[in-house]
Design a protein around this motif. Structure first.
Motif, short mmCIF file in Angstrom:
data_model
loop_
_atom_site.label_atom_id
_atom_site.label_comp_id
_atom_site.label_asym_id
_atom_site.label_seq_id
_atom_site.Cartn_x
_atom_site.Cartn_y
_atom_site.Cartn_z
N ARG A 22 -10.76 -8.39 2.51
CA ARG A 22 -10.84 -8.20 3.96
C ARG A 22 -12.11 -7.44 4.35
O ARG A 22 -12.84 -7.84 5.28
N TYR A 23 -12.38 -6.36 3.65
CA TYR A 23 -13.54 -5.53 3.97
C TYR A 23 -14.85 -6.30 3.75
O TYR A 23 -15.78 -6.21 4.55
N GLY A 44 0.81 -1.20 0.00
CA GLY A 44 0.00 0.00 0.00
C GLY A 44 0.85 1.26 0.00
O GLY A 44 2.06 1.22 -0.23
N ALA A 91 -12.35 -1.87 -5.97
CA ALA A 91 -12.18 -1.69 -4.53
C ALA A 91 -13.06 -0.55 -4.02
O ALA A 91 -13.64 -0.63 -2.93
N LYS A 118 -9.58 6.32 2.12
CA LYS A 118 -9.05 5.06 1.60
C LYS A 118 -8.10 5.39 0.45
O LYS A 118 -8.25 6.43 -0.21
N HIS A 124 -16.08 -1.12 -1.26
CA HIS A 124 -16.05 -0.36 -0.02
C HIS A 124 -17.17 0.68 0.06
O HIS A 124 -17.37 1.28 1.13
N PHE A 158 -2.92 -5.31 -3.88
CA PHE A 158 -3.28 -4.60 -2.65
C PHE A 158 -4.77 -4.25 -2.65
O PHE A 158 -5.47 -4.48 -1.65
N CYS A 159 -5.27 -3.72 -3.74
CA CYS A 159 -6.70 -3.38 -3.85
C CYS A 159 -7.57 -4.62 -3.68
O CYS A 159 -8.62 -4.59 -3.01
N GLU A 167 -6.77 -7.48 -2.02
CA GLU A 167 -6.71 -7.99 -0.64
C GLU A 167 -7.51 -7.10 0.31
O GLU A 167 -8.18 -7.62 1.23
N GLU A 168 -7.45 -5.78 0.11
CA GLU A 168 -8.24 -4.88 0.95
C GLU A 168 -9.73 -5.11 0.74
O GLU A 168 -10.53 -5.05 1.69
N SER A 169 -10.12 -5.38 -0.49
CA SER A 169 -11.53 -5.64 -0.79
C SER A 169 -11.99 -6.95 -0.17
O SER A 169 -13.12 -7.04 0.37
#
Length: 430
Positions: free
Chosen positions: A296-297, A104, A373, A386, A377, A289-290, A292-294
């Motif tokens: 997780r969220y 990130g 992403a 973000k 989110h 990264f985008c 994995e963040e998506s």
């Protein structure tokens, strides 16, 4: 066939992770430096009252991080050992850039200013292959000492991808008994000119518009009379360091010439492959990264009584991005590995299409991943709290600036149909 990354590379990644955790992260958290990376990042980085240039505090922080990396022996990693580097290979650099952008936004690697604790130095290849010993001493070692910074003056207002039709002219002219060149013309998008000591100006010195030969590279010192910065062009992602420039009766001596007379286009193309494969890896890491963040969220967010992740409308688009990331990572790593097995000049003939495939697809994928992403989110994804909007705005440029995706697809087509590359001989027989 073994797809395992070398153990010494994995050990080096662990070493870099430790360095980031113990020296770079504390600097990032010091004195509210986090303002350059959180929701305030665009304002904190940009001096809007000074042409939109990077703020001095922002660039000073990047220099401080670079100094830490240089002292630790990481910054010059990709440079040849004879210039104080560690002969970092294309494979290792691709893996490192992929790893860094998967982390990130952060001080460890911010490509908006071409900053990374493991630097990428296209100017080193340029001067190593085409410079005189004196020029190598001045610009390679001077570049590492930060006494020399060279901006790349190729693009013109009316000529971007097709450099062979550039209108900037270099005319032989002797002044005060010294032979040299008078430069007249205009350039655009000359990144980094606000801190550059020189501009590498590409100009036509012979031949006709469209000829590959006849373009010469001249190193013009910043304070040379007749070289003028007209304005800095504000961009989708700020700050800007990309000016429009005019050259009018601008004179330099013959010693300012880099490489052979009329052979400047080869210089311009000499480092695009290593630059493109590393930039492709950066876009791939940012896309991951985008993703994995998506993921997780979507597992954490509750909607209508259950995890957002249970909705196939959320699952399927992320499945497609994950699939593309996995396939692209294999192609990027394999292409970088093959580049390391070829001579520098052979890459253009053997692998240029693969490099273009990696680059244009990675740049397209990261934009898709950042956009997705934001959607996953919802409202907070659209906000600057973000990082997705910044990732999208930053990486969107590479679909144009690193060789537009249309030009790169044209390169791939040329290889496929045998107009150039390994298939050319067999295609001519058909």
């Amino acid at each position: 066939m073994n797809f395992d990354l070398p153990q010494d590379l994995l050990n080096f990644l662990d070493e870099l992770d430790h360095f980031i955790a113990t020296q770079i992260r504390p600097l990032e958290a010091k004195d509210d430096n986090v303002r350059f990376f959180d929701h305030r990042r665009e304002y904190a980085r940009t001096d809007f009252e000074n042409g939109g240039l990077p703020r001095h505090e922002w660039e000073a922080l990047l220099d401080e991080a670079t100094a830490l990396s240089e002292a630790a022996g990481y910054w010059r990693f990709s440079a040849p050992k004879k210039f104080g580097g560690r002969d970092g290979s294309n494979l290792w650099m691709a893996v490192i850039r992929d790893r860094f952008t998967q982390m990130g936004l952060g001080l460890h690697n911010d490509l908006q200013n071409e900053h990374s604790i493991v630097g990428n130095f296209p100017f080193v290849a340029m001067f190593e292959h085409f410079g005189t010993p004196e020029q190598q001493e001045e610009f390679i070692l001077g570049g590492f000492a930060r006494t020399r910074r060279v901006a790349f003056g190729l693009t013109e207002p009316m000529h971007g991808s097709d450099a062979t039709h550039m209108e900037t002219r270099g005319t032989p002219e002797t002044r005060d008994g010294v032979a040299g060149w008078r430069i007249d013309g205009a350039k655009m998008w000359i990144s980094g000119m606000h801190t550059a000591s020189h501009c590498a100006v590409f100009c036509r010195t012979s031949g006709e518009p469209g000829d590959a030969r006849g373009i010469t590279c001249l190193l013009v010192p910043r304070d040379t009379p007749g070289m003028r910065i007209d304005e800095y062009l504000w961009t989708f992602n700020m700050p800007t360091d990309h000016p429009r420039m005019t050259f009018e009766n601008c004179w330099v001596p013959e010693s300012a010439m880099l490489g052979p007379l009329g052979g400047g286009l080869a210089i311009a193309q000499s480092f695009v492959h290593q630059n493109r494969i590393r930039q492709a890896a950066s876009s791939l890491g940012a896309a991951t990264f985008c993703l994995e963040e998506s993921l997780r969220y979507a597992r954490e967010r509750k909607t209508f009584g259950h995890d957002l992740a249970r909705n196939q409308a959320i699952q399927f688009p992320l499945v497609e991005i994950a699939t593309q990331c996995e396939m692209l990572r294999l192609l990027i790593y394999k292409t970088a590995w093959e580049m390391d097995r070829l001579d520098h000049k052979e890459v253009e003939q053997q692998l240029s299409d693969r490099v273009s495939m990696c680059n244009y697809w990675a740049n397209r994928l990261v934009c898709e991943a950042a956009d997705r992403a934001m959607q996953v989110h919802g409202g907070i994804g659209y906000s600057r709290h973000k990082p997705f909007e910044h990732i999208y705005r930053h990486h969107r440029r590479y679909r144009i600036t690193e060789g537009s995706e249309e030009i790169q697809m044209r390169k791939v087509a040329g290889y496929l149909f045998g107009y150039t590359g390994p298939r050319k001989k067999t295609a001519q027989k058909d």
